[in-house]
Design a protein around this motif. Structure first.
Motif, PDB file in Angstrom:
ATOM      1  N   THR A  11      29.900  37.431  32.837  1.00 20.69           N
ATOM      2  CA  THR A  11      30.380  36.288  32.059  1.00 20.69           C
ATOM      3  C   THR A  11      31.793  35.941  32.511  1.00 20.69           C
ATOM      4  OG1 THR A  11      31.420  37.515  30.231  1.00 20.69           O
ATOM      5  CG2 THR A  11      29.030  37.121  30.096  1.00 20.69           C
ATOM      6  N   GLY A  12      32.120  34.664  32.444  1.00 19.63           N
ATOM      7  CA  GLY A  12      33.433  34.225  32.912  1.00 19.63           C
ATOM      8  C   GLY A  12      33.626  34.469  34.400  1.00 19.63           C
ATOM      9  N   PRO A  13      32.661  34.050  35.257  1.00 21.50           N
ATOM     10  CA  PRO A  13      32.694  34.407  36.674  1.00 21.50           C
ATOM     11  C   PRO A  13      33.348  33.380  37.593  1.00 21.50           C
ATOM     12  CG  PRO A  13      30.605  33.397  36.209  1.00 21.50           C
ATOM     13  CD  PRO A  13      31.405  33.331  34.923  1.00 21.50           C
ATOM     14  N   THR A  14      34.000  32.357  37.024  1.00 23.61           N
ATOM     15  CA  THR A  14      34.472  31.257  37.884  1.00 23.61           C
ATOM     16  C   THR A  14      35.926  31.379  38.303  1.00 23.61           C
ATOM     17  OG1 THR A  14      34.990  29.879  35.950  1.00 23.61           O
ATOM     18  CG2 THR A  14      32.783  29.656  36.912  1.00 23.61           C
ATOM     19  N   SER A  15      36.649  32.389  37.806  1.00 26.12           N
ATOM     20  CA  SER A  15      38.045  32.569  38.215  1.00 26.12           C
ATOM     21  C   SER A  15      38.473  33.997  37.941  1.00 26.12           C
ATOM     22  CB  SER A  15      38.963  31.596  37.458  1.00 26.12           C
ATOM     23  OG  SER A  15      38.963  31.885  36.069  1.00 26.12           O
ATOM     24  N   GLY A  16      39.627  34.381  38.469  1.00 23.57           N
ATOM     25  CA  GLY A  16      40.244  35.661  38.159  1.00 23.57           C
ATOM     26  C   GLY A  16      39.364  36.871  38.403  1.00 23.57           C
TER      27      GLY A  16
END
Length: 301
Positions: A11-16
């Motif tokens: 989850t939340g794989p588009t940055s950082g």
């Protein structure tokens, strides 16, 4: 990759940290990318495929309980053999904001959404699957590095209170810090409590370190670029990291085949201690039970 190859949910794989970990995991199987921005998910998918890997996007807003539960159901419906789940999506806000359910946004995004997502997915996970939560040492009031930056530890009263943005008095003077620390304490509570409830699965927490170039906060774009440029230089100091370095550590913990569960790891992957409060089984179990009741009331509404 063939449909039977191991799948890794991020989850939340588009940055950082999330993006860096997703790219690392592509060498281990198909990466299921769960995030709210379809175009950014497609970009990460394309990057993984350019490198010879495979990825599948699932659009979801983890701050919205209904969306989080629907995303977990969609992931399960893919029929892929899931070997690991990374709950990475998170925010740290300096201005008040609420979720679709009317809850304080950091608490909803960082804790309630991931908990609902994980609980919905658990029945579809096979024995030995690793479930990792990204957390923060900011939850510990005795962690000097966090205290020096303004945090005063998790200040949990109840799930209902946290959803209203209410915390134990005497907290941080900086807006958003109590919400962030308390929500991240919820991630640790989930790891500790769920490891007792589901011994056939492996729950682990990671404090990935401080990355000035992360998109977690609300820095203006020019400052984020400067921060990203400086991040590699700052790794000479304790607790500082880069997205790439953190991604390698997180991927190593997520793909580890040992039976370790209920564990907490620092930015180097080494064991670390949580706060005395969340280490108390009675507290962590209460935190999760109250959170589930809040989620259940929202689902029934």
């Amino acid at each position: 990759m063939p449909a039977s190859s191991p799948a890794w949910v991020v989850t939340g794989p588009t940055s950082g940290f999330g993006r860096a970990t997703a790219l690392e995991l592509a060498a281990h199987g198909t990466v299921i990318l769960v995030g709210r921005n379809a175009s950014k998910l497609t970009a990460v998918q394309a990057e993984i495929e350019r490198r010879g890997g495979a990825a599948t996007p699932v659009v979801a807003d983890l701050s919205d309980i209904e969306s989080a539960r629907a995303a977990a159901a969609e992931v399960a419906a893919l029929g892929m053999p899931i070997r690991g789940v990374l709950n990475n999506a998170g925010v740290m806000l300096s201005q008040p904001a609420t979720s679709r359910q009317g809850w304080e946004l950091a608490f909803a995004t960082n804790h309630l959404g991931p908990l609902a997502f994980t609980d919905t997915l658990i029945p579809h996970l096979c024995a030995g699957t690793n479930v990792v939560f990204i957390t923060s040492a900011a939850e510990d009031p005795e962690r000097l590095a966090a205290v020096r930056t303004g945090f005063r530890g998790g200040r949990y009263i109840s799930a209902d209170a946290a959803a209203r943005g209410e915390y134990v008095p005497g907290g941080s003077k900086r807006a958003g810090m109590d919400a962030y620390a308390t929500s991240k304490q919820g991630n640790l509570a989930a790891v500790f409590s769920l490891s007792r409830q589901h011994p056939h699965l492996h729950f682990r927490a990671v404090e990935p370190g401080v990355n000035p170039g992360s998109n977690l906060g609300e820095l203006p774009a020019p400052l984020r670029l400067v921060s990203k440029a400086l991040a590699p230089l700052l790794t000479v100091f304790p607790h500082f990291t880069t997205s790439k370095r953190a991604g390698r550590v997180i991927a190593t913990i997520l793909t580890d085949t040992s039976p370790a569960t209920g564990t907490y790891h620092d930015e180097n992957g080494d064991p670390m201690l949580a706060s005395k409060q969340v280490s108390d089984p009675a507290f962590s179990d209460r935190y999760i039970a109250e959170s589930r009741e809040l989620i259940a009331r929202a689902v029934r509404a």
